[in-house]
Design a protein around this motif. Structure first.
Motif, PDB file in Angstrom:
ATOM      1  N   GLU A 166      18.764  17.488  17.245  1.00 24.05           N
ATOM      2  CA  GLU A 166      18.821  17.173  18.546  1.00 24.05           C
ATOM      3  C   GLU A 166      20.131  15.886  19.491  1.00 24.05           C
ATOM      4  OE1 GLU A 166      15.126  14.649  17.716  1.00 24.05           O
ATOM      5  OE2 GLU A 166      13.330  16.138  18.104  1.00 24.05           O
ATOM      6  N   ALA A 167      20.270  15.602  18.067  1.00 21.29           N
ATOM      7  CA  ALA A 167      21.134  15.235  18.748  1.00 21.29           C
ATOM      8  C   ALA A 167      22.842  15.883  19.280  1.00 21.29           C
ATOM      9  CB  ALA A 167      22.600  13.721  17.699  1.00 21.29           C
ATOM     10  N   ARG A 178      21.445   8.645  23.133  1.00 23.46           N
ATOM     11  CA  ARG A 178      20.268   9.283  23.602  1.00 23.46           C
ATOM     12  C   ARG A 178      19.403   9.816  22.458  1.00 23.46           C
ATOM     13  NH1 ARG A 178      25.108  12.943  25.987  1.00 23.46           N
ATOM     14  NH2 ARG A 178      26.405  11.464  26.580  1.00 23.46           N
ATOM     15  N   VAL A 179      19.546   9.308  20.958  1.00 26.55           N
ATOM     16  CA  VAL A 179      18.476   9.440  19.908  1.00 26.55           C
ATOM     17  C   VAL A 179      18.753   8.465  18.615  1.00 26.55           C
ATOM     18  CG1 VAL A 179      19.592  12.593  20.510  1.00 26.55           C
ATOM     19  CG2 VAL A 179      20.580  11.191  18.664  1.00 26.55           C
ATOM     20  N   ASP A 184      27.311  16.576  24.970  1.00 27.26           N
ATOM     21  CA  ASP A 184      27.661  16.811  25.978  1.00 27.26           C
ATOM     22  C   ASP A 184      29.326  17.679  25.473  1.00 27.26           C
ATOM     23  OD1 ASP A 184      26.476  15.161  28.204  1.00 27.26           O
ATOM     24  OD2 ASP A 184      28.079  13.326  27.840  1.00 27.26           O
ATOM     25  N   ALA A 224      21.896  17.033  22.931  1.00 27.00           N
ATOM     26  CA  ALA A 224      22.351  16.199  23.432  1.00 27.00           C
ATOM     27  C   ALA A 224      23.350  15.553  24.162  1.00 27.00           C
ATOM     28  CB  ALA A 224      20.742  14.895  22.748  1.00 27.00           C
TER      29      ALA A 224
END
Length: 165
Positions: free
Chosen positions: A37-38, A58-59, A43, A41
């Motif tokens: 997930e990281a 973000r996580v 960039d 998420a």
């Protein structure tokens, strides 16, 4: 399942990664889910420390040793690749979007991810001149970005003479 098959599967990047883990017989543990997930998420490529730190909120944060262990497993399956984009630690990115090669600025650290075909001309020149088949997936092409070049008046290479005024 091959990495090429992994990249061609329809669906979200994250779901593709989850499915790939199951296809290769690995459990989707909470720690692996968090790492994936990281990376999804992020960039761009991220260090293990950034992943463990939650990528700026973000996580959720996680244990650094666990992140390293899971990155190693995920890299062995072909779903994650590491790259060196400067003088810092190795950075990690998902491979579900396809291969990427990189240009990186040695002054400001900015980088640009490219589809490998965008560097085929450079690769062809290297092959023709030196007989090497160049690959910029693991180590990027290093130089100065446009902004850093114009800030110093430098030509395209570090240590080169300033542009005439």
């Amino acid at each position: 399942m091959t990495v090429a098959t992994l990249r061609s599967r329809p669906g979200s990047t994250l779901q593709t990664a989850f499915d790939h883990l199951r296809d290769v017989g690995l459990r989707l543990s909470a720690a692996r889910r968090l790492v994936l997930e990281a990376l999804c998420a992020a960039d761009g490529p991220m260090s293990a420390e950034q992943i463990a730190g939650g990528i700026g909120g973000r996580v959720p944060c996680s244990d650094l040793a666990s992140v390293y262990r899971n990155l190693e497993v995920l890299e062995q399956t072909g779903i994650v690749r590491h790259v060196h984009l400067g003088h810092g630690p190795g950075l990690y990115a998902l491979t579900t979007g396809g291969d990427r090669e990189y240009l990186t600025c040695e002054r400001c650290g900015d980088f640009r991810a490219l589809v490998p075909a965008e560097l085929d001309g450079v690769r062809g020149l290297i092959r023709e001149r030196f007989g090497y088949e160049a690959c910029f997936v693991h180590f990027p092409i290093v130089g100065l970005c446009r902004s850093c070049r114009s800030d110093t008046g430098a030509l395209s290479a570090p240590g080169s003479a300033p542009a005439p005024t």
